[in-house]
Design a protein around this motif. Structure first.
Motif, PDB file in Angstrom:
ATOM      1  N   ALA A   1       7.106  -4.721 -20.123  1.00  0.00           N
ATOM      2  CA  ALA A   1       6.726  -5.007 -18.737  1.00  0.00           C
ATOM      3  C   ALA A   1       7.832  -5.746 -17.997  1.00  0.00           C
ATOM      4  N   SER A   2       8.627  -6.545 -18.716  1.00  0.00           N
ATOM      5  CA  SER A   2       9.661  -7.353 -18.053  1.00  0.00           C
ATOM      6  C   SER A   2      10.770  -6.493 -17.467  1.00  0.00           C
ATOM      7  N   VAL A   3      11.017  -5.316 -18.063  1.00  0.00           N
ATOM      8  CA  VAL A   3      12.069  -4.437 -17.541  1.00  0.00           C
ATOM      9  C   VAL A   3      11.746  -4.037 -16.108  1.00  0.00           C
ATOM     10  N   LEU A   4      10.494  -3.672 -15.858  1.00  0.00           N
ATOM     11  CA  LEU A   4      10.080  -3.291 -14.513  1.00  0.00           C
ATOM     12  C   LEU A   4       9.830  -4.516 -13.636  1.00  0.00           C
ATOM     13  N   ALA A   5       9.297  -5.578 -14.238  1.00  0.00           N
ATOM     14  CA  ALA A   5       9.040  -6.796 -13.465  1.00  0.00           C
ATOM     15  C   ALA A   5      10.326  -7.380 -12.913  1.00  0.00           C
ATOM     16  N   GLY A   6      11.430  -7.227 -13.651  1.00  0.00           N
ATOM     17  CA  GLY A   6      12.712  -7.715 -13.141  1.00  0.00           C
ATOM     18  C   GLY A   6      13.112  -7.028 -11.854  1.00  0.00           C
ATOM     19  N   HIS A   7      12.896  -5.706 -11.788  1.00  0.00           N
ATOM     20  CA  HIS A   7      13.166  -4.976 -10.549  1.00  0.00           C
ATOM     21  C   HIS A   7      12.269  -5.481  -9.421  1.00  0.00           C
ATOM     22  N   VAL A   8      11.003  -5.699  -9.739  1.00  0.00           N
ATOM     23  CA  VAL A   8      10.048  -6.113  -8.711  1.00  0.00           C
ATOM     24  C   VAL A   8      10.395  -7.492  -8.164  1.00  0.00           C
ATOM     25  N   LEU A   9      10.640  -8.448  -9.057  1.00  0.00           N
ATOM     26  CA  LEU A   9      10.953  -9.807  -8.612  1.00  0.00           C
ATOM     27  C   LEU A   9      12.274  -9.849  -7.853  1.00  0.00           C
TER      28      LEU A   9
ATOM     29  N   ILE B   1       3.055  -8.742   0.256  1.00  0.00           N
ATOM     30  CA  ILE B   1       3.308  -7.366   0.690  1.00  0.00           C
ATOM     31  C   ILE B   1       4.560  -6.818   0.024  1.00  0.00           C
ATOM     32  N   SER B   2       5.634  -7.610  -0.005  1.00  0.00           N
ATOM     33  CA  SER B   2       6.875  -7.173  -0.645  1.00  0.00           C
ATOM     34  C   SER B   2       6.654  -6.864  -2.117  1.00  0.00           C
ATOM     35  N   PHE B   3       5.900  -7.727  -2.778  1.00  0.00           N
ATOM     36  CA  PHE B   3       5.591  -7.542  -4.190  1.00  0.00           C
ATOM     37  C   PHE B   3       4.843  -6.230  -4.406  1.00  0.00           C
ATOM     38  N   ALA B   4       3.841  -5.968  -3.559  1.00  0.00           N
ATOM     39  CA  ALA B   4       3.035  -4.754  -3.695  1.00  0.00           C
ATOM     40  C   ALA B   4       3.856  -3.496  -3.423  1.00  0.00           C
ATOM     41  N   ILE B   5       4.596  -3.494  -2.323  1.00  0.00           N
ATOM     42  CA  ILE B   5       5.392  -2.329  -1.958  1.00  0.00           C
ATOM     43  C   ILE B   5       6.456  -2.046  -3.011  1.00  0.00           C
ATOM     44  N   THR B   6       7.020  -3.096  -3.595  1.00  0.00           N
ATOM     45  CA  THR B   6       8.067  -2.903  -4.589  1.00  0.00           C
ATOM     46  C   THR B   6       7.533  -2.225  -5.843  1.00  0.00           C
ATOM     47  N   TRP B   7       6.294  -2.533  -6.239  1.00  0.00           N
ATOM     48  CA  TRP B   7       5.725  -1.840  -7.402  1.00  0.00           C
ATOM     49  C   TRP B   7       5.601  -0.343  -7.130  1.00  0.00           C
ATOM     50  N   ILE B   8       5.213   0.016  -5.906  1.00  0.00           N
ATOM     51  CA  ILE B   8       5.157   1.434  -5.547  1.00  0.00           C
ATOM     52  C   ILE B   8       6.554   2.043  -5.597  1.00  0.00           C
ATOM     53  N   ALA B   9       7.550   1.313  -5.110  1.00  0.00           N
ATOM     54  CA  ALA B   9       8.929   1.815  -5.119  1.00  0.00           C
ATOM     55  C   ALA B   9       9.442   2.007  -6.540  1.00  0.00           C
ATOM     56  N   VAL B  10       9.106   1.095  -7.438  1.00  0.00           N
ATOM     57  CA  VAL B  10       9.501   1.242  -8.841  1.00  0.00           C
ATOM     58  C   VAL B  10       8.917   2.526  -9.418  1.00  0.00           C
ATOM     59  N   ALA B  11       7.640   2.763  -9.143  1.00  0.00           N
ATOM     60  CA  ALA B  11       6.997   3.986  -9.639  1.00  0.00           C
ATOM     61  C   ALA B  11       7.666   5.235  -9.062  1.00  0.00           C
ATOM     62  N   MET B  12       7.996   5.187  -7.772  1.00  0.00           N
ATOM     63  CA  MET B  12       8.675   6.326  -7.149  1.00  0.00           C
ATOM     64  C   MET B  12      10.029   6.587  -7.806  1.00  0.00           C
TER      65      MET B  12
ATOM     66  N   ILE C   1      -2.100  -0.015  -8.092  1.00  0.00           N
ATOM     67  CA  ILE C   1      -1.674   1.383  -8.186  1.00  0.00           C
ATOM     68  C   ILE C   1      -0.225   1.469  -8.645  1.00  0.00           C
ATOM     69  N   GLY C   2       0.640   0.687  -8.038  1.00  0.00           N
ATOM     70  CA  GLY C   2       2.056   0.725  -8.392  1.00  0.00           C
ATOM     71  C   GLY C   2       2.300   0.313  -9.834  1.00  0.00           C
ATOM     72  N   TYR C   3       1.630  -0.750 -10.272  1.00  0.00           N
ATOM     73  CA  TYR C   3       1.801  -1.220 -11.653  1.00  0.00           C
ATOM     74  C   TYR C   3       1.300  -0.177 -12.644  1.00  0.00           C
ATOM     75  N   ALA C   4       0.092   0.349 -12.410  1.00  0.00           N
ATOM     76  CA  ALA C   4      -0.463   1.343 -13.329  1.00  0.00           C
ATOM     77  C   ALA C   4       0.397   2.604 -13.376  1.00  0.00           C
ATOM     78  N   TRP C   5       0.844   3.056 -12.214  1.00  0.00           N
ATOM     79  CA  TRP C   5       1.691   4.254 -12.123  1.00  0.00           C
ATOM     80  C   TRP C   5       3.008   4.024 -12.875  1.00  0.00           C
ATOM     81  N   SER C   6       3.647   2.886 -12.622  1.00  0.00           N
ATOM     82  CA  SER C   6       4.936   2.589 -13.255  1.00  0.00           C
ATOM     83  C   SER C   6       4.806   2.487 -14.772  1.00  0.00           C
ATOM     84  N   MET C   7       3.825   1.732 -15.239  1.00  0.00           N
ATOM     85  CA  MET C   7       3.677   1.521 -16.672  1.00  0.00           C
ATOM     86  C   MET C   7       3.268   2.801 -17.386  1.00  0.00           C
ATOM     87  N   THR C   8       2.487   3.663 -16.724  1.00  0.00           N
ATOM     88  CA  THR C   8       2.121   4.941 -17.327  1.00  0.00           C
ATOM     89  C   THR C   8       3.354   5.799 -17.578  1.00  0.00           C
ATOM     90  N   ILE C   9       4.235   5.884 -16.576  1.00  0.00           N
ATOM     91  CA  ILE C   9       5.471   6.656 -16.740  1.00  0.00           C
ATOM     92  C   ILE C   9       6.352   6.008 -17.801  1.00  0.00           C
TER      93      ILE C   9
END
Length: 278
Positions: free
Chosen positions: A124-132, A173-184, A263-271
């Motif tokens: 999880a930290s690999v993606l969380a680093g991008h988000v933070l 908002i930034s935190f939420a949008i960034t999770w969607i961007a990570v998934a994209m 949604i962003g977290y679940a989508w990202s972690m699933t991939i």
């Protein structure tokens, strides 16, 4: 021989829970260093909203501002900069998602993420680093764009508590949008595709109440404008900064942040998990 102390990696290379935060901070530092070494994306994230702000205020502001409810036509431009500024701030956050999706896609296509998956670090930290990291970059960009707005005449009426509320909401908002961007970025097949997907997010403030009241839109568009997430985001920021009625927008904004983050977290972690077993 050096003896390692403290919690050690468990079988399968998974770190103990005590290391998750430390791993995420390390990944965050990596992404912030990228911002310093490759400032092009950060500069574009700031310049884009500034250009939009200047164009709408100085080219369209006199006319659009005069059409706002209860505004003296003679003061249209001054009224419009106050109205449009919250939408510009949200465009800045949405625009930062493009940089996140691009860097995530680069890590995926260049094999860096695969290398991280083989290391004894929290997945999880690999993606969380991008988000933070991107959340911090987005807030820096928002601060600079807001500064430009103040320089050209934006005069917020918020008190200290309201400023804290604005800051907290923009962070969420930034935190939420960034999770969607990570998934994209993870979903995209190429870096070019990853950079294009988040453009959809930047259109939403235009299709909400960012630039004109939703009441002025055609009936078929009003429904979408009123129920999409960026309208309560913008209206909440506008109410806090300018003292306009808040209504239920604050509650809706928080709910949308929670939904988008989930949604962003679940989508990202699933991939991420799916590609980890390949």
């Amino acid at each position: 021989m050096t003896t390692l102390t403290g919690p050690q990696p468990t079988a399968g290379g998974v770190r103990p829970h005590g290391y998750v935060v430390a791993d995420a901070v390390t990944m965050m530092r990596r992404n912030l260093l990228h911002m310093i070494r490759y400032p092009g994306l950060s500069v574009f994230t700031i310049l884009g909203p500034v250009v939009i702000l200047l164009m709408f205020v100085y080219v369209f502001g006199g006319t659009l501002g005069a059409g706002l409810p209860g505004v003296d036509p003679a003061g249209g431009r001054e009224a419009y900069i106050a109205y449009v500024m919250p939408g510009i701030l949200l465009i800045t956050i949405a625009g930062s998602a493009g940089g996140t999706a691009t860097t995530v896609s680069m890590d995926m296509t260049e094999g860096i993420t695969a290398r991280f998956r083989s290391m004894a670090i929290s997945r999880a930290s690999v993606l969380a680093g991008h988000v933070l990291g991107n959340t911090i970059q987005a807030l820096i960009a928002v601060t600079l764009v807001l500064g430009v707005g103040v320089l050209i005449g934006f005069r917020p009426a918020a008190d200290l508590l309201e400023w804290f509320a604005v800051a907290g909401l923009l962070i969420f908002i930034s935190f939420a949008i960034t999770w969607i961007a990570v998934a994209m970025g993870m979903q995209a097949k190429s870096v070019e595709t990853a950079s294009n997907w988040p453009l959809l997010l930047t259109f939403l403030p235009f299709l909400g109440s960012g630039f004109v009241p939703t009441e002025s839109m055609p009936t078929w568009l009003q429904w979408f404008a009123q129920f999409q997430p960026f309208t309560p985001f913008i209206e909440t920021v506008r109410a806090l900064l300018l003292g306009t009625p808040l209504g239920w927008n604050g509650v809706l904004a928080v709910i949308w942040c929670v939904v988008i983050t989930g949604i962003g977290y679940a989508w990202s972690m699933t991939i991420y998990e799916r590609k980890s077993v390949r």
